[in-house]
Design a protein around this motif. Structure first.
Motif, PDB file in Angstrom:
ATOM      1  N   ILE A  85       0.682  -1.339  -0.052  1.00  0.00           N
ATOM      2  CA  ILE A  85       0.192  -0.041   0.102  1.00  0.00           C
ATOM      3  C   ILE A  85       0.893   1.163   0.047  1.00  0.00           C
ATOM      4  O   ILE A  85       2.220   1.078   0.059  1.00  0.00           O
ATOM      5  CB  ILE A  85      -1.183   0.021   1.249  1.00  0.00           C
ATOM      6  N   GLU A  86       0.288   2.448  -0.389  1.00  0.00           N
ATOM      7  CA  GLU A  86       1.224   3.553  -0.284  1.00  0.00           C
ATOM      8  C   GLU A  86       0.148   4.619   0.633  1.00  0.00           C
ATOM      9  O   GLU A  86      -1.089   4.713   0.467  1.00  0.00           O
ATOM     10  CB  GLU A  86       1.581   4.176  -1.633  1.00  0.00           C
ATOM     11  N   ARG A  87       0.764   5.783   1.061  1.00  0.00           N
ATOM     12  CA  ARG A  87       0.190   6.705   1.857  1.00  0.00           C
ATOM     13  C   ARG A  87      -0.388   7.837   1.392  1.00  0.00           C
ATOM     14  O   ARG A  87       0.828   8.355   0.430  1.00  0.00           O
ATOM     15  CB  ARG A  87       0.888   6.923   3.074  1.00  0.00           C
ATOM     16  N   VAL A  88      -1.483   8.581   0.944  1.00  0.00           N
ATOM     17  CA  VAL A  88      -1.656   9.783   0.290  1.00  0.00           C
ATOM     18  C   VAL A  88      -2.448  10.597   1.151  1.00  0.00           C
ATOM     19  O   VAL A  88      -2.963  10.241   2.297  1.00  0.00           O
ATOM     20  CB  VAL A  88      -2.470   9.612  -0.853  1.00  0.00           C
ATOM     21  N   GLU A  89      -2.329  11.921   0.937  1.00  0.00           N
ATOM     22  CA  GLU A  89      -2.918  12.981   1.640  1.00  0.00           C
ATOM     23  C   GLU A  89      -3.911  13.664   0.849  1.00  0.00           C
ATOM     24  O   GLU A  89      -3.736  14.134  -0.132  1.00  0.00           O
ATOM     25  CB  GLU A  89      -2.041  14.074   2.320  1.00  0.00           C
ATOM     26  N   HIS A  90      -5.256  13.846   1.449  1.00  0.00           N
ATOM     27  CA  HIS A  90      -6.238  14.587   0.772  1.00  0.00           C
ATOM     28  C   HIS A  90      -6.846  15.469   1.933  1.00  0.00           C
ATOM     29  O   HIS A  90      -7.396  15.153   2.821  1.00  0.00           O
ATOM     30  CB  HIS A  90      -7.445  13.930   0.228  1.00  0.00           C
ATOM     31  N   ASP A  91      -6.769  16.785   1.505  1.00  0.00           N
ATOM     32  CA  ASP A  91      -7.533  17.706   2.601  1.00  0.00           C
ATOM     33  C   ASP A  91      -6.933  17.774   3.958  1.00  0.00           C
ATOM     34  O   ASP A  91      -7.711  17.552   5.135  1.00  0.00           O
ATOM     35  CB  ASP A  91      -8.932  17.500   2.524  1.00  0.00           C
ATOM     36  N   ARG A  92      -5.577  17.236   4.091  1.00  0.00           N
ATOM     37  CA  ARG A  92      -4.817  17.018   5.407  1.00  0.00           C
ATOM     38  C   ARG A  92      -5.428  15.895   6.073  1.00  0.00           C
ATOM     39  O   ARG A  92      -5.282  15.655   7.401  1.00  0.00           O
ATOM     40  CB  ARG A  92      -5.126  18.134   6.268  1.00  0.00           C
ATOM     41  N   ARG A  93      -6.096  14.967   5.355  1.00  0.00           N
ATOM     42  CA  ARG A  93      -6.487  13.473   5.945  1.00  0.00           C
ATOM     43  C   ARG A  93      -5.718  12.595   5.246  1.00  0.00           C
ATOM     44  O   ARG A  93      -5.234  12.652   4.163  1.00  0.00           O
ATOM     45  CB  ARG A  93      -7.882  13.355   5.722  1.00  0.00           C
ATOM     46  N   THR A  94      -5.350  11.592   6.104  1.00  0.00           N
ATOM     47  CA  THR A  94      -4.408  10.441   5.453  1.00  0.00           C
ATOM     48  C   THR A  94      -5.248   9.220   4.991  1.00  0.00           C
ATOM     49  O   THR A  94      -6.218   8.968   5.534  1.00  0.00           O
ATOM     50  CB  THR A  94      -3.546   9.740   6.587  1.00  0.00           C
ATOM     51  N   PHE A  95      -5.001   8.772   3.800  1.00  0.00           N
ATOM     52  CA  PHE A  95      -5.685   7.527   3.179  1.00  0.00           C
ATOM     53  C   PHE A  95      -4.570   6.600   2.586  1.00  0.00           C
ATOM     54  O   PHE A  95      -3.166   7.071   2.493  1.00  0.00           O
ATOM     55  CB  PHE A  95      -6.480   8.092   1.895  1.00  0.00           C
ATOM     56  N   TYR A  96      -4.986   5.233   2.513  1.00  0.00           N
ATOM     57  CA  TYR A  96      -4.164   4.645   1.887  1.00  0.00           C
ATOM     58  C   TYR A  96      -4.690   3.856   0.484  1.00  0.00           C
ATOM     59  O   TYR A  96      -5.926   3.699   0.799  1.00  0.00           O
ATOM     60  CB  TYR A  96      -3.625   3.345   2.923  1.00  0.00           C
ATOM     61  N   ARG A  97      -3.906   3.320  -0.408  1.00  0.00           N
ATOM     62  CA  ARG A  97      -4.394   2.862  -1.524  1.00  0.00           C
ATOM     63  C   ARG A  97      -3.304   1.653  -1.851  1.00  0.00           C
ATOM     64  O   ARG A  97      -2.185   1.859  -1.469  1.00  0.00           O
ATOM     65  CB  ARG A  97      -4.627   3.755  -2.688  1.00  0.00           C
TER      66      ARG A  97
END
Length: 405
Positions: A389-401
């Motif tokens: 998986i990899e970590r991404v940021e959207h609107d200062r929130r953390t997501f993983y995909r």
């Protein structure tokens, strides 16, 4: 208001005194309308936890846990942090101290006073090193100037002197449940706090499984928070079953639906080490878990996330095998075992393109059966290292995909 409603209003003015076609409901709906151009009050957070904003004004925040899991220790830290800049991983967002209302429905008068004198005030004085006997005021006071005198309701005596500080503490355990709600409304209206701690909200109702009453109480608390521009922290126990971490009763369900953030406290046995983790948020994911223990002075202090008594057996600090989901265990020839990290995280992602950080943590812990957040953090680190998986940021929130192959 939109053009159609404005036209109707103009027509109504021309026919003043006649029966109106513009209903009160239509007027209210226009006040509640959200458009891209509408000027809204900016969101203001009271604290940071591990550098992430948390505890916003005009919102409800839940602090949950089993009995004796450290919930009151956490609220004591929040109260202290309203006066000093930093307590463990908590930091106050603005320079000026915050005014606190602590509304205790559970403990005895003696217990509330003991926590106030020997934990909160001691924590403040131990953290604030500017003077041996700091004077804590609602307004910041420049050096060389005496603080202004406040009203008698803000003055609280304790052994060793008298400190003027901006918090109000009430114990309403002896009051009937119906009157507790009225008194809470009066206290918030009169005291005008920045932070309200209701410990606990179960005592605002006579039946925790009364759905209508639970919804009524939650709407009332939200209205109070919005009207008085404060953050209301609701303390509520989790279900008694060891494996059930849901909030108790219908009021717990309503709190989960309305809360902006939810934090869970846990006591890690056999040592007296406590953890605090964010389990739900509408904005900023806080993936780190705060660990603390109680020192000989009765005050909380930071603890290692890997205390020796929790390191497990000699096979890498893993938890006892019988507690874990066998479907995600790989047995080795030498008798050892390890997690099937690939299968575990792929199942947790469920084929979705992205999953929020808190949601992924909850899924992995539920699927695997692991009990401690620090073990999840180890598995997450391994999944990232393996490029599953990899970590991404959207609107200062953390997501993983899922990571691209």
């Amino acid at each position: 208001m939109n053009e159609n409603v404005m036209s109707q209003l103009d027509a109504e003015l021309e026919h003043a005194g006649e029966e109106t076609a513009l209903s009160p409901q239509m007027l209210l709906l226009e006040q509640l309308r959200i458009t891209p151009e509408k000027q809204l009050k900016p969101m203001e957070f009271l604290f940071r936890l591990f550098g992430k904003p948390c505890f916003p004004r005009r919102e409800l925040v839940a602090i949950t846990g089993k009995a004796k899991s450290g919930k009151t220790f956490v609220t004591s830290m929040l109260i202290a942090c309203c006066q000093v800049n930093e307590v463990l991983a908590f930091q106050r967002m603005r320079e000026e101290p915050l005014h606190v209302l602590w509304y205790d429905t559970e403990q005895s008068d003696e217990s509330t006073q003991d926590i106030l004198k020997n934990r909160v005030i001691t924590m403040i004085k131990a953290t604030d090193q500017t003077t041996p006997d700091p004077i804590l005021c609602k307004q910041s006071v420049p050096k060389g100037r005496a603080p202004e005198q406040s009203s008698p309701t803000r003055s609280l005596s304790y052994s060793g002197g008298e400190i003027d500080r901006p918090f109000d503490v009430f114990n309403v355990r002896a009051v009937e449940w119906k009157e507790r709600r009225d008194l809470l409304r009066e206290a918030v209206t009169r005291c005008k706090p920045d932070l309200v701690i209701v410990d606990g909200i179960r005592d605002l109702v006579n039946d925790i499984n009364d759905g209508v009453l639970a919804q009524e109480v939650m709407e009332e608390l939200l209205h109070l928070a919005t009207q008085h521009d404060c953050c209301i922290v609701c303390v509520l126990h989790q279900n008694k079953s060891g494996e059930d971490h849901n909030l108790r009763g219908w009021i717990g369900t309503e709190l989960m639906n309305k809360a902006f953030e939810v934090y869970s406290c846990e006591k890690l046995l056999p040592q007296r080490i406590f953890s605090l983790e964010q389990t739900l948020t509408r904005k900023y994911d806080i993936e780190q878990t705060m660990y603390f223990e109680v020192g000989d002075d009765g005050l909380p202090r930071g603890a290692s996330p890997l205390p020796p008594s929790l390191e497990g057996d000699k096979r890498g600090g893993q938890e006892p095998l019988p507690k874990l989901n066998q479907e995600y265990i790989v047995h080795e020839e030498d008798g050892g075992w390890q997690f099937d990290v690939t299968r575990l995280f792929l199942d947790a992602m469920r084929g979705e393109e992205e999953v929020g950080g808190s949601e992924l943590r909850n899924r992995v812990m539920q699927l695997s059966g692991i009990a401690f957040p620090f073990k999840y953090n180890q598995l997450l680190t391994k999944a990232l290292e393996l490029k599953l998986i990899e970590r991404v940021e959207h609107d200062r929130r953390t997501f993983y995909r899922p990571a691209p192959f």
